[in-house]
Design a protein around this motif. Sequence first.
Motif, PDB file in Angstrom:
ATOM      1  N   SER A   1       0.746  -1.182   0.023  1.00  0.00           N
ATOM      2  CA  SER A   1      -0.130  -0.069  -0.028  1.00  0.00           C
ATOM      3  C   SER A   1       0.816   1.180  -0.037  1.00  0.00           C
ATOM      4  CB  SER A   1      -0.862  -0.031   1.219  1.00  0.00           C
ATOM      5  OG  SER A   1      -0.160  -0.085   2.462  1.00  0.00           O
ATOM      6  N   ALA A   2       0.277   2.408  -0.332  1.00  0.00           N
ATOM      7  CA  ALA A   2       0.915   3.662  -0.278  1.00  0.00           C
ATOM      8  C   ALA A   2       0.047   4.681   0.295  1.00  0.00           C
ATOM      9  CB  ALA A   2       1.269   4.067  -1.942  1.00  0.00           C
ATOM     10  N   TRP A   3       0.722   5.524   0.787  1.00  0.00           N
ATOM     11  CA  TRP A   3       0.075   6.567   1.809  1.00  0.00           C
ATOM     12  C   TRP A   3      -0.349   7.572   0.786  1.00  0.00           C
ATOM     13  CZ3 TRP A   3      -2.186   7.363   6.228  1.00  0.00           C
ATOM     14  CH2 TRP A   3      -2.431   8.688   6.643  1.00  0.00           C
ATOM     15  N   GLN A   4      -1.975   7.807   1.074  1.00  0.00           N
ATOM     16  CA  GLN A   4      -2.491   9.005   0.427  1.00  0.00           C
ATOM     17  C   GLN A   4      -2.718  10.081   1.102  1.00  0.00           C
ATOM     18  OE1 GLN A   4      -6.095   7.526  -1.942  1.00  0.00           O
ATOM     19  NE2 GLN A   4      -4.756   6.684  -3.453  1.00  0.00           N
ATOM     20  N   ASP A   5      -2.159  11.288   0.927  1.00  0.00           N
ATOM     21  CA  ASP A   5      -2.135  12.254   2.186  1.00  0.00           C
ATOM     22  C   ASP A   5      -3.425  13.217   1.839  1.00  0.00           C
ATOM     23  OD1 ASP A   5      -0.774  13.752   3.855  1.00  0.00           O
ATOM     24  OD2 ASP A   5      -0.693  15.582   2.726  1.00  0.00           O
ATOM     25  N   GLU A   6      -4.191  13.002   0.592  1.00  0.00           N
ATOM     26  CA  GLU A   6      -5.457  13.896   0.452  1.00  0.00           C
ATOM     27  C   GLU A   6      -6.356  13.069   1.472  1.00  0.00           C
ATOM     28  OE1 GLU A   6      -3.646  12.342  -1.968  1.00  0.00           O
ATOM     29  OE2 GLU A   6      -2.796  13.922  -3.257  1.00  0.00           O
ATOM     30  N   VAL A   7      -6.596  11.817   1.658  1.00  0.00           N
ATOM     31  CA  VAL A   7      -7.580  11.438   2.216  1.00  0.00           C
ATOM     32  C   VAL A   7      -7.026  10.763   3.574  1.00  0.00           C
ATOM     33  CG1 VAL A   7      -9.120  10.513   0.293  1.00  0.00           C
ATOM     34  CG2 VAL A   7      -7.184   9.144   1.112  1.00  0.00           C
ATOM     35  N   HIS A   8      -5.890  10.837   3.769  1.00  0.00           N
ATOM     36  CA  HIS A   8      -5.206  10.633   5.169  1.00  0.00           C
ATOM     37  C   HIS A   8      -5.292   8.855   5.415  1.00  0.00           C
ATOM     38  CE1 HIS A   8      -4.067  14.503   6.105  1.00  0.00           C
ATOM     39  NE2 HIS A   8      -5.241  14.989   5.794  1.00  0.00           N
ATOM     40  N   LYS A   9      -5.108   8.192   4.381  1.00  0.00           N
ATOM     41  CA  LYS A   9      -5.202   6.796   4.681  1.00  0.00           C
ATOM     42  C   LYS A   9      -3.997   6.241   3.908  1.00  0.00           C
ATOM     43  CE  LYS A   9      -8.545   5.662   1.329  1.00  0.00           C
ATOM     44  NZ  LYS A   9     -10.006   5.010   1.187  1.00  0.00           N
ATOM     45  N   TRP A  10      -3.901   4.925   4.111  1.00  0.00           N
ATOM     46  CA  TRP A  10      -2.964   3.946   3.492  1.00  0.00           C
ATOM     47  C   TRP A  10      -3.870   3.317   2.349  1.00  0.00           C
ATOM     48  CZ3 TRP A  10       2.129   3.612   3.386  1.00  0.00           C
ATOM     49  CH2 TRP A  10       2.639   4.067   4.607  1.00  0.00           C
ATOM     50  N   ALA A  11      -3.657   3.456   0.968  1.00  0.00           N
ATOM     51  CA  ALA A  11      -4.340   2.995  -0.062  1.00  0.00           C
ATOM     52  C   ALA A  11      -3.631   1.605  -0.595  1.00  0.00           C
ATOM     53  CB  ALA A  11      -4.568   3.830  -1.174  1.00  0.00           C
ATOM     54  N   LYS A  12      -4.451   0.625  -0.617  1.00  0.00           N
ATOM     55  CA  LYS A  12      -4.000  -0.694  -1.244  1.00  0.00           C
ATOM     56  C   LYS A  12      -3.885  -0.759  -2.734  1.00  0.00           C
ATOM     57  CE  LYS A  12      -6.744  -4.400  -1.346  1.00  0.00           C
ATOM     58  NZ  LYS A  12      -7.540  -5.410  -1.004  1.00  0.00           N
ATOM     59  N   HIS A  13      -2.700  -1.291  -3.343  1.00  0.00           N
ATOM     60  CA  HIS A  13      -2.782  -1.356  -4.384  1.00  0.00           C
ATOM     61  C   HIS A  13      -2.214  -2.879  -5.011  1.00  0.00           C
ATOM     62  CE1 HIS A  13       1.891  -1.023  -4.407  1.00  0.00           C
ATOM     63  NE2 HIS A  13       1.626   0.122  -3.594  1.00  0.00           N
ATOM     64  N   TRP A  14      -1.979  -3.670  -4.125  1.00  0.00           N
ATOM     65  CA  TRP A  14      -1.880  -5.052  -4.465  1.00  0.00           C
ATOM     66  C   TRP A  14      -1.762  -5.769  -2.850  1.00  0.00           C
ATOM     67  CZ3 TRP A  14       2.106  -8.410  -2.326  1.00  0.00           C
ATOM     68  CH2 TRP A  14       2.058  -9.757  -2.853  1.00  0.00           C
ATOM     69  N   SER A  15      -2.569  -7.217  -3.078  1.00  0.00           N
ATOM     70  CA  SER A  15      -2.665  -7.736  -1.929  1.00  0.00           C
ATOM     71  C   SER A  15      -2.722  -9.439  -2.254  1.00  0.00           C
ATOM     72  CB  SER A  15      -3.885  -7.705  -1.021  1.00  0.00           C
ATOM     73  OG  SER A  15      -4.926  -8.144  -1.754  1.00  0.00           O
ATOM     74  N   ALA A  16      -2.179 -10.359  -1.600  1.00  0.00           N
ATOM     75  CA  ALA A  16      -2.159 -11.770  -1.784  1.00  0.00           C
ATOM     76  C   ALA A  16      -2.660 -12.580  -0.527  1.00  0.00           C
ATOM     77  CB  ALA A  16      -0.877 -12.385  -2.328  1.00  0.00           C
TER      78      ALA A  16
END
Length: 839
Positions: free
Chosen positions: A272-287
């Motif tokens: 995941s990467a931090w999205q400062d605009e929404v103040h949360k960690w955004a998942k971009h891959w999982s397994a």
Amino acid sequence: MNSTEFFFVSTVLLIFVILPFSISVTLDAITPNQPLREDDVLLSPTKIFALGFFKPGNSRNRYIGVWYNKIPIKTIVWIANRENPIVPTAGTGLLAIHGDHGGLVIYGEDQNNPIWSANLTVSSPINSVIAKLLDTGNLVVEINGEKVWEGFDYPTNTMLPSMKLGLDRRSGLNWFLTAWKSQDDPGMGNCSYRIEPTESPQGFLYMGQTPLWRSGPWTGERWSGVPQMENKIFFNITFVNDQDELSIMSSIVYESIFEKMVIDESGNVERSAWQDEVHKWAKHWSAPDGQCDFYGKCGPNSICDPYPKFADKFECNCLPGFEPKLQHEWYLRDWSGGCVRQEGSSVCQNGEGFMKLERLKLPNTSTARVNISMSREACKEECLRNCSCTAYANADERQGGSGCITWHGDLMDTRTYLDTGQDLYVRVHANVSAQHEKKSNSSFGKKMKLGVSVACGLLFFLLFSLACWLVKRKRNGKRSQDKFLASTSWEDSSATTNIDESGINSELPFFELSTIVKATNNFASNNQLGTGGFGSVYKGALDNGKEIAVKRLAKNSGQGIGEFKNEVVLLSKLQHRNLVRIIGCCVQDEEKMLIYEYLPNKSLDFFIFAKEVFLDWIRRFEIICGIARGILYLHQDSRLRIIHRDLKASNVLLDSAMNPKISDFGMARIFGAEQIEANTNRVVGTYGYMSPEYAMKGLFSVKSDIYSFGVLLLEIVTGRKNIGYYHDSPYSNLVGHVWDLWKENRALEIIDSSLGESYPVNEVLRCIHIALLCVQEQAKDRPLMSAVVFMLGNDVAIPSPKQPGFLLKRGYHTSGDPSSNTDGAYSINDMTYTEAEGR
């Protein structure tokens, strides 16, 4: 001393005694004389990371951990004493350099017995030892600047950029992740993720000793089972497999992006990467992600297909030459027993061969054999010579494939993908190969063939009748299409004499309306990709699995019919990697639709304006060059000279590899070979991208597209739309603002702030310079696209730009709303329009 004086002195002394122990201290290093106390914080040089004491969840135990200092949500990424907490009864904690052996230790109240130690003994003088936190989040111990210990050698549950997973073959260090026991206990849990050091290494996610998910082998650029690694917008991957170490490491392209991979207590790995605009960690891959991701879902010698073509089909199927081991359990959807060789189809006999299976995650390679220097043909021969060999594949998928992997025994944990993956060659008996070939060449079984032979006369009659009906229907459909084409007139048809007025390119397929309705699930709302003045665009999939985008002209649209015909004719004649490809069209009843290739990454404006996904400079420059090559093809290299007239960020689509493709040719015009300029009484396009001579006088040429490209180039570099309001500039658009900064040698101030400083200054300035040449006020001063492509690709001397053409000046409106413009061309922000009269 009287009582008052005594009280004052006592109070001052008490303050000086208590003060050092009650005020937290921010450190940049831990030295033998400067330990880290419970209220202190150790910061990395640019304050990205912090190290200190913390309590997880509802626990009262204290730990030394590293977290992101610049993120409001406290995110722990590394822990020193995860198995040795400071319990409430242990008193105040302390992280210090040990006075005797110089190692890093954690003390409780008893400073003679460390609670945790880095297991480091220093022979140098103790005063030369220092511990500090790097901007990567790595806690290191150094002696005279040389690193002697690092926290990244002991990962916890989080993998950070610059952290390795794998094996140091020299020291024996094994770098792997382990989940926390719970949210309140960061001790080593039951789930782990590690790289297995076999001949063909691969990553395994375990629950205890049971594998949950497998990454597949390394293919040269990615794990076979992680196709998302092909998208390298955010990070680069380094994979090492030599005599010294086996490791995989990611590095962030842009330092201000905060990215992590975490294994949680339930057995999931998530990047995941931090999205400062929404103040949360955004998942971009999982397994694991989906049933086919779970290890051994279908048992041995089987293949898991998450995209079965028919609803009544199982996701689990046996590999060619195999059949379910327990047929009754197979029908009950218990596939754990897997598949075994079909009776009478044993291998190692004359006439056997291999069946090619495409787009796969390769089977488990834990016991596979690898020869990296062997060709595919040699690999095939090697497998044939060994009776235990069950399959083979290329070890490296780059440049058409190289190297050899051979499997000996059962094939475990294989799955399919839609549009990626590797080829696997499965060994089969000769009769199995013949059966599959026979099955693929005919859809009839033996009983059906017998029925056909008995009733061939009746079938011939039915087929003949059907053929007559289809011919009649096709003729009626052709008349409907011709009627539509004849009813739509070309704008300024004198400029289109080189187009076949008899109709659309005969090579372009016409789709039945029923086919498109089925592909889009009857134009379901969840398949809608976007809308415009022409109508809507839908995502769909044909029966062969090919994904498409359907541009459906609104039945009540007062515009777009001429543009529809224009786009069909043009795109059917244009072929270039940087132009969107048209697959066909549908003209039936009152429906008029264009069918394109589906491009999954939306349009360019989503990346440069919405900023929901970071676009690094390398990728931006590749997109700039791709757009330039596409325009050069339109202007010069195609058999038609095309003026696009509506070039803008939303009309540049991006494929899965982020390659740009110019789209929306409804407004485009065709020029004769010797034609230089044309005039129109119907100005079309998007305000903000129009050249001054076109917006004000209706004059357009290849230089009109050059102007639009210059605006688009500035938008890509700055991350801002051309139409805006810039308080520190006498002009209210981006072009004017950049011009002001350029004249003052301050152009770097306008570069997209999300890029930080991770870009080549000279290359970015050259792009701004080229953009200003493209938006010069006089069309004759603007370079041709061939010159633009050359300047982008070569560090050559570039002429100084003259003043750009400005369409939006402060005097035109004061509200900041472009729609309030009362002079000059119409302004409707970023909407395409077709009704404005030229001046």
